[in-house]
Write an enzyme that holds these catalytic residues in place. Sequence first.
Site, PDB file in Angstrom:
ATOM      1  N   ALA A  32      17.377  26.494 -14.541  1.00  0.00           N
ATOM      2  CA  ALA A  32      17.405  26.041 -15.939  1.00  0.00           C
ATOM      3  C   ALA A  32      16.001  25.597 -16.340  1.00  0.00           C
ATOM      4  CB  ALA A  32      18.435  24.940 -16.140  1.00  0.00           C
ATOM      5  N   HIS A  34      12.137  25.097 -17.772  1.00  0.00           N
ATOM      6  CA  HIS A  34      11.498  24.802 -19.048  1.00  0.00           C
ATOM      7  C   HIS A  34      10.003  24.633 -18.798  1.00  0.00           C
ATOM      8  CE1 HIS A  34      11.481  20.694 -17.535  1.00  0.00           C
ATOM      9  NE2 HIS A  34      12.801  20.713 -17.441  1.00  0.00           N
ATOM     10  N   GLY A  36       8.204  22.110 -18.429  1.00  0.00           N
ATOM     11  CA  GLY A  36       7.879  21.149 -17.381  1.00  0.00           C
ATOM     12  C   GLY A  36       7.804  21.812 -16.020  1.00  0.00           C
ATOM     13  N   HIS A  37       8.796  22.661 -15.721  1.00  0.00           N
ATOM     14  CA  HIS A  37       8.759  23.404 -14.458  1.00  0.00           C
ATOM     15  C   HIS A  37       7.541  24.331 -14.408  1.00  0.00           C
ATOM     16  CE1 HIS A  37      13.225  22.634 -14.799  1.00  0.00           C
ATOM     17  NE2 HIS A  37      12.971  22.168 -13.595  1.00  0.00           N
ATOM     18  N   GLN A  61      23.621  16.668  -3.729  1.00  0.00           N
ATOM     19  CA  GLN A  61      23.026  15.570  -4.495  1.00  0.00           C
ATOM     20  C   GLN A  61      23.838  15.228  -5.737  1.00  0.00           C
ATOM     21  OE1 GLN A  61      19.321  17.945  -5.020  1.00  0.00           O
ATOM     22  NE2 GLN A  61      19.291  17.129  -7.102  1.00  0.00           N
ATOM     23  N   ARG A 151       6.470  13.923 -12.198  1.00  0.00           N
ATOM     24  CA  ARG A 151       6.581  12.466 -12.200  1.00  0.00           C
ATOM     25  C   ARG A 151       7.782  11.974 -13.009  1.00  0.00           C
ATOM     26  NH1 ARG A 151       0.664  12.675 -12.104  1.00  0.00           N
ATOM     27  NH2 ARG A 151      -0.114  11.452 -10.335  1.00  0.00           N
ATOM     28  N   LYS A 152       8.444  12.844 -13.748  1.00  0.00           N
ATOM     29  CA  LYS A 152       9.598  12.372 -14.526  1.00  0.00           C
ATOM     30  C   LYS A 152      10.664  11.798 -13.605  1.00  0.00           C
ATOM     31  CE  LYS A 152      12.765  14.986 -16.459  1.00  0.00           C
ATOM     32  NZ  LYS A 152      14.051  14.318 -16.104  1.00  0.00           N
ATOM     33  N   MET A 187      10.838  16.597 -21.202  1.00  0.00           N
ATOM     34  CA  MET A 187      11.557  17.846 -20.969  1.00  0.00           C
ATOM     35  C   MET A 187      12.500  17.697 -19.791  1.00  0.00           C
ATOM     36  SD  MET A 187       8.924  20.939 -21.758  1.00  0.00           S
ATOM     37  CE  MET A 187       8.319  21.168 -23.435  1.00  0.00           C
ATOM     38  N   SER A 189      16.234  19.804 -18.021  1.00  0.00           N
ATOM     39  CA  SER A 189      17.250  20.847 -18.115  1.00  0.00           C
ATOM     40  C   SER A 189      18.501  20.338 -18.817  1.00  0.00           C
ATOM     41  CB  SER A 189      17.605  21.357 -16.713  1.00  0.00           C
ATOM     42  OG  SER A 189      16.466  21.900 -16.069  1.00  0.00           O
TER      43      SER A 189
END
Length: 283
Positions: A32, A34, A36-37, A61, A151-152, A187, A189
């Site tokens: 998924a 975006h 950020g990835h 997880q 870092r998010k 950002m 998913s």
Amino acid sequence: METFTSIDAMRAWCREKSRGGNTIGLVPTMGALHEGHLSLVHAAKKDCDHCVTSIFVNPTQFAANEDLDQYPRPIEDDLAMLRDAGVEAVFMPTADEMYPGGPQTHATSVHPSAVAFPLEGVHRPEHFVGVATVVMKLFQAAPSDRAFFGRKDLQQLCVIEHMVRDLNLPIEIVPCDIVREPDGLAMSSRNRYLSDDQRQRALCISKSLNQVEQAFLEGNHDPKQLESIMADHLSPCDSVDYAVVVDRQTLLPISEITQNAVALVAVRVGVTRLIDNRELIVA
């Protein structure tokens, strides 16, 4: 771009590419994808000779009440994005490949350090055991010189950094900055779950962190006062799991900011759980 579902094949590719001292950068994801990835991919391509990305929605997880079955899996879109970004290899194992015999019968796991206990550890008690275990497995399946994490998910980053340090793993963890939408929303998913109204209300998250950062830069180093500022701005959310200012290294509460700290937020907007943070660096 090559794709692999077999651990043996992925491992062989990495060994072949690392000959002659070439470096490999790994970008672990759950898909998924975006921007950020993609920022992690760009960092890996810049720093390393070869880049491999993993796509694996890790069942261990997710708690029983979480969104494993609903987690988005737009695999063709993901592969197109990675191909356009210049990724050389994508590792897409099945759950059976990663957990022979099934996740529920998988007896060996990695139990992370105490940095996993507060915050997410309170609200999602088994989450970081699943994260640490699957990241360790990915490091074995795709042996790389560096792994790139955003870092998010700051507590996740800390857990992985501690695991690498404590277990003497031969890989460097490279933290990468949070990527935001033009209006400030981090950002994620899970943003695609938000309705238009929820999307607007979610902007209070980054606004609350902006206010905390501004107060900190103006000289307010009292964590409780900064937490109160955050709370005042989070009322558009449907619920708040935590909104805290803690020590950057231990993620534990502090009475005064005398060394680097971080403001962390976890909220629900509708049924969607969102997290964000802002590091507070002492000059």
